[in-house]
Design a protein around this motif. Sequence first.
Motif, short mmCIF file in Angstrom:
data_model
loop_
_atom_site.label_atom_id
_atom_site.label_comp_id
_atom_site.label_asym_id
_atom_site.label_seq_id
_atom_site.Cartn_x
_atom_site.Cartn_y
_atom_site.Cartn_z
N GLY A 74 0.80 -1.22 0.00
CA GLY A 74 0.00 0.00 0.00
C GLY A 74 0.83 1.26 0.00
O GLY A 74 0.43 2.29 -0.55
N TYR A 75 2.02 1.20 0.59
CA TYR A 75 2.91 2.37 0.65
C TYR A 75 3.77 2.51 -0.60
O TYR A 75 4.20 3.63 -0.92
CB TYR A 75 3.84 2.27 1.86
CG TYR A 75 3.15 2.49 3.18
CD1 TYR A 75 2.84 3.78 3.63
CD2 TYR A 75 2.82 1.41 4.00
CE1 TYR A 75 2.22 3.98 4.85
CE2 TYR A 75 2.20 1.60 5.23
CZ TYR A 75 1.90 2.89 5.65
OH TYR A 75 1.27 3.09 6.85
N ILE A 76 4.03 1.42 -1.29
CA ILE A 76 4.98 1.47 -2.41
C ILE A 76 4.31 1.19 -3.76
O ILE A 76 4.98 0.92 -4.76
CB ILE A 76 6.14 0.49 -2.20
CG1 ILE A 76 5.64 -0.96 -2.18
CG2 ILE A 76 6.87 0.81 -0.90
CD1 ILE A 76 6.76 -2.00 -2.15
N ARG A 77 3.00 1.28 -3.81
CA ARG A 77 2.24 0.95 -5.02
C ARG A 77 2.62 1.81 -6.21
O ARG A 77 2.47 1.41 -7.37
CB ARG A 77 0.74 1.08 -4.73
CG ARG A 77 -0.16 0.38 -5.74
CD ARG A 77 -1.60 0.39 -5.27
NE ARG A 77 -1.74 -0.32 -4.01
CZ ARG A 77 -1.91 -1.64 -3.92
NH1 ARG A 77 -1.92 -2.37 -5.02
NH2 ARG A 77 -2.04 -2.21 -2.75
N SER A 78 3.13 3.02 -5.95
CA SER A 78 3.49 3.93 -7.04
C SER A 78 4.82 3.57 -7.69
O SER A 78 5.21 4.15 -8.71
CB SER A 78 3.57 5.37 -6.51
OG SER A 78 4.54 5.46 -5.47
N ILE A 79 5.53 2.60 -7.12
CA ILE A 79 6.85 2.20 -7.62
C ILE A 79 6.72 0.96 -8.48
O ILE A 79 5.98 0.03 -8.14
CB ILE A 79 7.83 1.95 -6.45
CG1 ILE A 79 8.02 3.22 -5.63
CG2 ILE A 79 9.17 1.44 -6.95
CD1 ILE A 79 8.83 3.02 -4.38
N GLY A 80 7.44 0.90 -9.57
CA GLY A 80 7.39 -0.25 -10.46
C GLY A 80 7.76 -1.55 -9.76
O GLY A 80 8.61 -1.56 -8.86
N LEU A 81 7.10 -2.64 -10.16
CA LEU A 81 7.35 -3.97 -9.61
C LEU A 81 7.11 -4.02 -8.10
O LEU A 81 7.80 -4.75 -7.37
CB LEU A 81 8.79 -4.43 -9.92
CG LEU A 81 9.20 -4.39 -11.40
CD1 LEU A 81 10.69 -4.70 -11.54
CD2 LEU A 81 8.38 -5.37 -12.21
#
Length: 217
Positions: A74-81
């Motif tokens: 949920g915190y890193i959803r904007s980052i690829g893979l």
Amino acid sequence: MNKTKIAALFARLKAANPAPRTELEYRSSFELLLAVILSAQATDRSVNLATRELYKHANTPQAILALGVEGLSGYIRSIGLFNTKASNIIATCRLLIERHDGKVPQSREALEALPGVGRKTANVILNVAFGHPTIAVDTHIFRVANRTGIARGTTVRAVEDRLLKRVPQEYLHDAHHWLILHGRYVCLARTPKCPQCLIADLCEYPHKTPAHPPESN
């Protein structure tokens, strides 16, 4: 490029930026480790935007592990893979707790045994967190080393090995940062900014961009 030119090149880079730093934001070796894992095929800016919020809520192996893969995603959803990275980070946190008392290890072997940590990531941690004279060769450093003639090679490992042999010892600790920043902002992949480059006269790249490109008819 001969040793004299290499020494002059790094002397200029040092004069322009005496204390280079990674652009990833971190306050501990653990935060740096997570940021570097997340930075694979992603920009430092996107990683920093995600970790600023993540680290407010969880910035230790125990706290990250408690989030679980879904919570971390949920915190890193904007980052690829992000799914793969979340799984690797959770597994890494578990190993850090089980094998290293929750601390980031300082040996290459132990670092590379962590999920999501390869040689490049291990080199960054060893250099930035622990001060080892290593060079993590990414696409920017690979390009700059080959273009300039500092250390030509057809593989990342070949370039790394040659850089470690050819960069003068006094510049070895910070060489990673100087080269990556030079590749990121000056020696661009498509159109290098040769007219603004402070090492252009030392660089052995045969296709330097002109100060004033010819006008098209």
